[in-house]
Design an enzyme around this catalytic site. Structure first.
Site, mmCIF file in Angstrom:
data_model
loop_
_atom_site.group_PDB
_atom_site.id
_atom_site.type_symbol
_atom_site.label_atom_id
_atom_site.label_comp_id
_atom_site.label_asym_id
_atom_site.label_seq_id
_atom_site.Cartn_x
_atom_site.Cartn_y
_atom_site.Cartn_z
ATOM 1 N N LYS A 123 0.773 -1.210 0.213
ATOM 2 C CA LYS A 123 -0.011 0.193 0.042
ATOM 3 C C LYS A 123 0.939 1.364 0.080
ATOM 4 O O LYS A 123 0.748 2.178 -0.798
ATOM 5 C CB LYS A 123 -0.813 0.146 1.311
ATOM 6 C CG LYS A 123 -1.875 -1.344 1.412
ATOM 7 C CD LYS A 123 -2.848 -1.096 2.529
ATOM 8 C CE LYS A 123 -2.043 -0.939 3.745
ATOM 9 N NZ LYS A 123 -1.390 -2.195 4.226
ATOM 10 N N ARG A 175 -8.936 0.694 8.803
ATOM 11 C CA ARG A 175 -8.559 -0.623 9.213
ATOM 12 C C ARG A 175 -9.707 -1.503 9.876
ATOM 13 O O ARG A 175 -9.392 -2.681 10.379
ATOM 14 C CB ARG A 175 -7.456 -0.533 10.067
ATOM 15 C CG ARG A 175 -5.974 -0.675 9.333
ATOM 16 C CD ARG A 175 -5.139 -0.449 10.251
ATOM 17 N NE ARG A 175 -3.813 -1.392 9.957
ATOM 18 C CZ ARG A 175 -2.681 -0.521 9.110
ATOM 19 N NH1 ARG A 175 -3.052 0.538 8.435
ATOM 20 N NH2 ARG A 175 -1.727 -1.377 8.933
ATOM 21 N N ARG A 178 12.346 -1.589 11.241
ATOM 22 C CA ARG A 178 11.060 -1.143 11.868
ATOM 23 C C ARG A 178 10.695 -2.019 13.141
ATOM 24 O O ARG A 178 10.754 -3.082 12.892
ATOM 25 C CB ARG A 178 9.946 -0.941 10.805
ATOM 26 C CG ARG A 178 9.146 0.158 10.920
ATOM 27 C CD ARG A 178 8.435 0.427 9.829
ATOM 28 N NE ARG A 178 7.049 -0.386 9.963
ATOM 29 C CZ ARG A 178 6.080 -0.300 9.066
ATOM 30 N NH1 ARG A 178 6.126 0.651 8.030
ATOM 31 N NH2 ARG A 178 4.862 -0.921 9.284
ATOM 32 N N ARG A 212 0.001 -8.914 13.427
ATOM 33 C CA ARG A 212 -0.507 -7.858 12.390
ATOM 34 C C ARG A 212 -1.489 -8.693 11.507
ATOM 35 O O ARG A 212 -2.540 -8.141 10.946
ATOM 36 C CB ARG A 212 0.399 -7.260 11.736
ATOM 37 C CG ARG A 212 0.898 -6.181 12.700
ATOM 38 C CD ARG A 212 2.467 -5.619 12.221
ATOM 39 N NE ARG A 212 2.501 -4.828 10.946
ATOM 40 C CZ ARG A 212 3.444 -4.527 10.233
ATOM 41 N NH1 ARG A 212 4.701 -5.167 10.796
ATOM 42 N NH2 ARG A 212 3.511 -4.224 9.066
ATOM 43 N N ARG A 244 12.394 -5.798 4.890
ATOM 44 C CA ARG A 244 12.405 -4.614 5.510
ATOM 45 C C ARG A 244 12.883 -4.463 6.594
ATOM 46 O O ARG A 244 13.642 -3.513 7.189
ATOM 47 C CB ARG A 244 10.886 -4.092 5.442
ATOM 48 C CG ARG A 244 11.025 -2.713 5.741
ATOM 49 C CD ARG A 244 9.554 -1.834 5.527
ATOM 50 N NE ARG A 244 8.461 -2.421 6.335
ATOM 51 C CZ ARG A 244 7.053 -2.158 6.231
ATOM 52 N NH1 ARG A 244 6.721 -1.397 5.230
ATOM 53 N NH2 ARG A 244 6.139 -2.639 7.064
HETATM 54 P P1 B4P Z 1 3.827 -1.895 2.068
HETATM 55 O O1 B4P Z 1 2.550 -2.706 2.290
HETATM 56 O O2 B4P Z 1 4.058 -0.531 1.447
HETATM 57 O O3 B4P Z 1 3.847 -1.535 3.707
HETATM 58 P P2 B4P Z 1 3.196 -0.612 4.720
HETATM 59 O O4 B4P Z 1 2.395 0.502 3.972
HETATM 60 O O5 B4P Z 1 4.017 -0.130 5.880
HETATM 61 O O6 B4P Z 1 1.785 -1.394 5.121
HETATM 62 P P3 B4P Z 1 1.611 -1.756 6.931
HETATM 63 O O7 B4P Z 1 0.452 -2.295 6.759
HETATM 64 O O8 B4P Z 1 2.737 -2.727 7.304
HETATM 65 O O9 B4P Z 1 2.251 -0.466 7.906
HETATM 66 P P4 B4P Z 1 1.303 0.803 8.317
HETATM 67 O O10 B4P Z 1 2.265 1.763 8.234
HETATM 68 O O11 B4P Z 1 -0.003 1.140 7.457
HETATM 69 O O12 B4P Z 1 5.288 -2.600 2.002
HETATM 70 C C1 B4P Z 1 5.848 -3.532 3.020
HETATM 71 C C2 B4P Z 1 7.099 -3.815 2.251
HETATM 72 O O13 B4P Z 1 6.978 -4.774 0.958
HETATM 73 C C3 B4P Z 1 8.389 -2.887 1.846
HETATM 74 O O14 B4P Z 1 9.332 -2.941 2.362
HETATM 75 C C4 B4P Z 1 8.176 -2.745 0.496
HETATM 76 O O15 B4P Z 1 9.301 -2.408 0.004
HETATM 77 C C5 B4P Z 1 7.926 -4.059 0.121
HETATM 78 N N1 B4P Z 1 7.199 -4.202 -1.133
HETATM 79 C C6 B4P Z 1 6.201 -3.331 -1.336
HETATM 80 N N2 B4P Z 1 5.833 -3.911 -2.952
HETATM 81 C C7 B4P Z 1 6.533 -4.947 -3.167
HETATM 82 C C8 B4P Z 1 6.722 -5.720 -4.505
HETATM 83 N N3 B4P Z 1 5.869 -5.666 -5.445
HETATM 84 N N4 B4P Z 1 7.735 -6.734 -4.282
HETATM 85 C C9 B4P Z 1 8.512 -6.658 -3.309
HETATM 86 N N5 B4P Z 1 8.435 -5.963 -2.274
HETATM 87 C C10 B4P Z 1 7.446 -5.273 -2.291
HETATM 88 O O16 B4P Z 1 0.817 0.363 9.844
HETATM 89 C C11 B4P Z 1 1.704 0.314 10.889
HETATM 90 C C12 B4P Z 1 1.191 0.348 12.122
HETATM 91 O O17 B4P Z 1 0.617 1.582 12.515
HETATM 92 C C13 B4P Z 1 -0.051 -0.924 12.195
HETATM 93 O O18 B4P Z 1 0.307 -2.147 12.593
HETATM 94 C C14 B4P Z 1 -0.871 0.004 13.561
HETATM 95 O O19 B4P Z 1 -0.298 -0.182 14.685
HETATM 96 C C15 B4P Z 1 -0.726 1.457 13.177
HETATM 97 N N6 B4P Z 1 -1.738 1.837 12.360
HETATM 98 C C16 B4P Z 1 -1.639 2.417 11.066
HETATM 99 N N7 B4P Z 1 -2.879 2.871 10.758
HETATM 100 C C17 B4P Z 1 -3.953 2.650 11.796
HETATM 101 C C18 B4P Z 1 -5.122 2.871 11.616
HETATM 102 N N8 B4P Z 1 -6.016 3.425 10.814
HETATM 103 N N9 B4P Z 1 -5.753 2.480 12.942
HETATM 104 C C19 B4P Z 1 -5.093 1.785 14.109
HETATM 105 N N10 B4P Z 1 -3.776 1.638 13.814
HETATM 106 C C20 B4P Z 1 -3.114 2.102 12.659
#
Ligand code: B4P
Length: 188
Positions: free
Chosen positions: A13, A88, A133, A144, A127
């Site tokens: 995402k 979420r 992280r 998660r 990552r």
């Molecule tokens: P991404 O999927 O881009 O990871 P993300 O956005 O960080 O999603 P995530 O759900 O983990 O974290 P968020 O910040 O929303 O990529 C993951 C990895 O894959 C990266 O290293 C990337 O380089 C790699 N990648 C991507 N595409 C690829 C491909 N095609 N091939 C190979 N590799 C690839 O949330 C983090 C925490 O914040 C949550 O657990 C929660 O505690 C809190 N939070 C956030 N939003 C919230 C909400 N609305 N409500 C409550 N808590 C919340």
């Protein structure tokens, strides 16, 4: 264009939202990034969120909504936005609908990135090696994924029922997936 990007943790995402922002000039609003900024700044909110995030749990709906409302008040949002990581759970869906109705900016596309669970585990382990992280450790990643199944999967159904859901295969290279998204949005 007003987009909600859905998908499991590590589904890409944040990666794809960054590319769509560059290509389409939309505001990229990531609640994960907003929370990490609060943690990095050592604010009261960040102190509350830090341990919760490290365990892989969701931060409280009230905290995240307050932060989101402040961000949605900024000028760039009127040009269009990509929401990444919000909503979420179903309570967040309802809060978002109410806010966007008040702003007369309803969601137009809810796009789900579909990725195999094994690929997710590999991506997040990679990552963890590169960025360290705190929530990319194996225990938090497992938790998660469980939170995603229990609380976030119903959000996908919510948008399907609203006739707004579109699904995109999230396996392949970052650029391939970006192209699929542009095609779906009629911007290829
Ligand atoms: P991404 O999927 O881009 O990871 P993300 O956005 O960080 O999603 P995530 O759900 O983990 O974290 P968020 O910040 O929303 O990529 C993951 C990895 O894959 C990266 O290293 C990337 O380089 C790699 N990648 C991507 N595409 C690829 C491909 N095609 N091939 C190979 N590799 C690839 O949330 C983090 C925490 O914040 C949550 O657990 C929660 O505690 C809190 N939070 C956030 N939003 C919230 C909400 N609305 N409500 C409550 N808590 C919340």
């Amino acid at each position: 264009m007003r987009i909600v990007l859905l998908g499991a943790p590590g589904s890409g995402k944040g990666t794809q939202a960054t590319l769509l922002k560059q290509k389409l000039g939309l505001a990229h609003i990531s609640t994960g990034d907003l929370l990490r900024a609060q943690v990095a700044a050592g604010t009261e909110l960040g102190l509350q969120a830090k341990a919760v995030m490290a365990r892989g749990e969701l931060v409280s709906d009230a905290i995240v909504l307050g932060m989101l409302e402040a961000r949605m008040g900024e000028a760039d949002v009127a040009q269009g936005f990509i929401l990444d990581g919000y909503p979420r759970n179903l309570a967040q869906c309802q809060a978002l609908d109410a806010m966007l109705t008040r702003m007369a900016l309803p969601v137009q596309h809810a796009i789900q990135l579909d990725v195999d669970p094994t690929a997710i585990v590999e991506r997040l382990a990679e990552r963890a090696r590169k960025e360290g992280r705190s929530d990319d450790n194996p225990d938090s990643v497992r938790y998660r994924m469980q939170v995603y199944q229990e609380q976030t999967a119903p959000v996908v159904e919510y948008y399907a029922n609203a006739g707004k859901l579109q699904r995109v295969p999230g396996m392949g290279s970052v650029d391939e997936i970006h192209q699929r998204l542009l095609e779906l949005l009629g911007q290829a």
